[in-house]
Design an enzyme around this catalytic site. Sequence first.
Site, PDB file in Angstrom:
ATOM      1  N   THR A 172       1.212  -3.955   4.393  1.00 32.31           N
ATOM      2  CA  THR A 172       0.917  -4.182   5.810  1.00 32.31           C
ATOM      3  C   THR A 172       0.265  -5.526   6.100  1.00 32.31           C
ATOM      4  O   THR A 172       0.318  -6.009   7.233  1.00 32.31           O
ATOM      5  CB  THR A 172       0.001  -3.067   6.359  1.00 32.31           C
ATOM      6  OG1 THR A 172      -1.222  -3.045   5.608  1.00 32.31           O
ATOM      7  CG2 THR A 172       0.678  -1.713   6.271  1.00 32.31           C
ATOM      8  N   ASP A 173      -0.359  -6.164   5.091  1.00 26.22           N
ATOM      9  CA  ASP A 173      -1.109  -7.391   5.366  1.00 26.22           C
ATOM     10  C   ASP A 173      -0.238  -8.492   5.941  1.00 26.22           C
ATOM     11  O   ASP A 173      -0.666  -9.229   6.839  1.00 26.22           O
ATOM     12  CB  ASP A 173      -1.796  -7.891   4.096  1.00 26.22           C
ATOM     13  CG  ASP A 173      -3.028  -7.071   3.730  1.00 26.22           C
ATOM     14  OD1 ASP A 173      -3.455  -6.244   4.548  1.00 26.22           O
ATOM     15  OD2 ASP A 173      -3.560  -7.273   2.625  1.00 26.22           O
ATOM     16  N   GLU A 215      -5.161 -27.369  29.583  1.00 29.46           N
ATOM     17  CA  GLU A 215      -6.423 -27.792  28.966  1.00 29.46           C
ATOM     18  C   GLU A 215      -6.263 -29.042  28.105  1.00 29.46           C
ATOM     19  O   GLU A 215      -7.094 -29.931  28.119  1.00 29.46           O
ATOM     20  CB  GLU A 215      -7.043 -26.666  28.117  1.00 29.46           C
ATOM     21  CG  GLU A 215      -7.749 -25.595  28.914  1.00 29.46           C
ATOM     22  CD  GLU A 215      -8.675 -24.764  28.053  1.00 29.46           C
ATOM     23  OE1 GLU A 215      -9.563 -25.329  27.394  1.00 29.46           O
ATOM     24  OE2 GLU A 215      -8.496 -23.529  28.042  1.00 29.46           O
ATOM     25  N   SER A 266       1.203  -7.230  -0.340  1.00 30.03           N
ATOM     26  CA  SER A 266       1.823  -8.234   0.533  1.00 30.03           C
ATOM     27  C   SER A 266       0.940  -9.451   0.748  1.00 30.03           C
ATOM     28  O   SER A 266       1.400 -10.468   1.263  1.00 30.03           O
ATOM     29  CB  SER A 266       2.237  -7.623   1.873  1.00 30.03           C
ATOM     30  OG  SER A 266       1.121  -7.265   2.655  1.00 30.03           O
ATOM     31  N   LYS A 286      -0.711  -6.813  13.086  1.00 31.87           N
ATOM     32  CA  LYS A 286      -1.698  -5.917  12.497  1.00 31.87           C
ATOM     33  C   LYS A 286      -3.031  -6.230  13.164  1.00 31.87           C
ATOM     34  O   LYS A 286      -3.536  -7.345  13.080  1.00 31.87           O
ATOM     35  CB  LYS A 286      -1.797  -6.119  10.982  1.00 31.87           C
ATOM     36  CG  LYS A 286      -2.705  -5.094  10.305  1.00 31.87           C
ATOM     37  CD  LYS A 286      -2.691  -5.244   8.790  1.00 31.87           C
ATOM     38  CE  LYS A 286      -3.573  -4.161   8.140  1.00 31.87           C
ATOM     39  NZ  LYS A 286      -3.573  -4.273   6.666  1.00 31.87           N
ATOM     40  N   TYR A 292      -7.447   0.771  -4.869  1.00 31.85           N
ATOM     41  CA  TYR A 292      -6.130   1.169  -5.352  1.00 31.85           C
ATOM     42  C   TYR A 292      -5.364  -0.071  -5.789  1.00 31.85           C
ATOM     43  O   TYR A 292      -5.717  -1.203  -5.437  1.00 31.85           O
ATOM     44  CB  TYR A 292      -5.345   1.923  -4.270  1.00 31.85           C
ATOM     45  CG  TYR A 292      -5.047   1.102  -3.039  1.00 31.85           C
ATOM     46  CD1 TYR A 292      -3.846   0.397  -2.913  1.00 31.85           C
ATOM     47  CD2 TYR A 292      -5.967   1.017  -1.992  1.00 31.85           C
ATOM     48  CE1 TYR A 292      -3.568  -0.362  -1.790  1.00 31.85           C
ATOM     49  CE2 TYR A 292      -5.700   0.258  -0.862  1.00 31.85           C
ATOM     50  CZ  TYR A 292      -4.507  -0.425  -0.770  1.00 31.85           C
ATOM     51  OH  TYR A 292      -4.240  -1.183   0.335  1.00 31.85           O
ATOM     52  N   THR A 313       0.825  -1.212   0.000  1.00 35.88           N
ATOM     53  CA  THR A 313       0.000   0.000   0.000  1.00 35.88           C
ATOM     54  C   THR A 313       0.854   1.255   0.000  1.00 35.88           C
ATOM     55  O   THR A 313       0.471   2.274  -0.586  1.00 35.88           O
ATOM     56  CB  THR A 313      -0.937  -0.008   1.224  1.00 35.88           C
ATOM     57  OG1 THR A 313      -1.803  -1.139   1.143  1.00 35.88           O
ATOM     58  CG2 THR A 313      -1.779   1.259   1.290  1.00 35.88           C
TER      59      THR A 313
END
Length: 334
Positions: free
Chosen positions: A96-97, A291, A63, A169, A30, A17
């Site tokens: 950023t992904d 657990e 990404s 993120k 975009y 981005t």
Amino acid sequence: MPDRRLPVIAVLATGGTIAGAQADTASHAYQAGALGVERLLDAVPGLAQLAEIQAEQVASVGSQNMTYAVWATLAQRIDSLCQDSSVDGIVVTHGTDTLEETAYFLSLVIRHDKPLVLVGAMRPATAPGADGPANLFHAVALAGCEAARGRGPLVVMNEDIHYAREVQKVACAGVNAFASPNRGRAGMMRGTHAQFFSRNDTVYGTASEFSIEMLNAVTWPRVDVVHAGVDMGSDLIDFLATKAQGLVLAGVGDGNATDIAMRALQRAAAQGVAVVRASRTGTGRVGRNVEVDDDAAGFIAAGELSPQKARILLMLGLLVSANPTELQAFFDRY
């Protein structure tokens, strides 16, 4: 008095981005990675007074389309730059992904202490109020900062500094989309000054058992993530167990799932598939034999790692060993 030498910073661009372009400024849509690295640098006021820049375009992808091949190329280039005494620091521009995944991967395979900073943007470069220029300015400043040395790869977004292992993120939109929910952010940027709050007390590259040499001519082990939820069945797990060398459970709560799903995972482990329990919650620690009886089931506990980072560590770990005990040691260490 002689002028202070500007630090030499290598900027490696991969798209994302931060290099995105809209068809028009009124559009939310975009194309990621549309602009080259020189366009990104030209948009940052004052960069020439901050550092001497060496720019390279390594990839031009959103990404979400990051690949192991790009990772290998990027890691090898970073390794070469780390050995170049004329380069003071390295910046990687990234979407950023999957920025947190690339940062964590690099933290495991780059065995150098030279400042390495990853940076992205939540708004495309052509958007009003684009955050990329400020983020890139701070990334270059941080990469030229001696205090950034020896901390492993860092991520800087919205003036916050994060360690690669911790960063996530946490929002799909908005400039305040990154956090380090377990141990907190590493520090913050104020102009060109980096203020660190803590040392990185986790194991990373300089002490890592992994290296970029492992990536040469290697076929990456297939590791899939299965997401737990209400009334989760077993058929997907049984199918993936015939295809994958490893499975990561993005489990409810403390890395758990329905009884039928857990039995399917136990069958997979008995067949030699490495099974890691992580949590879908986004924070907290999945402890061994909490657990779930991991010893009896042959499972591995992810600790603080998110499912996506557990997947990366398991892939690298499987290049070394398929033994669950040895793999658990990696998760306890990294």
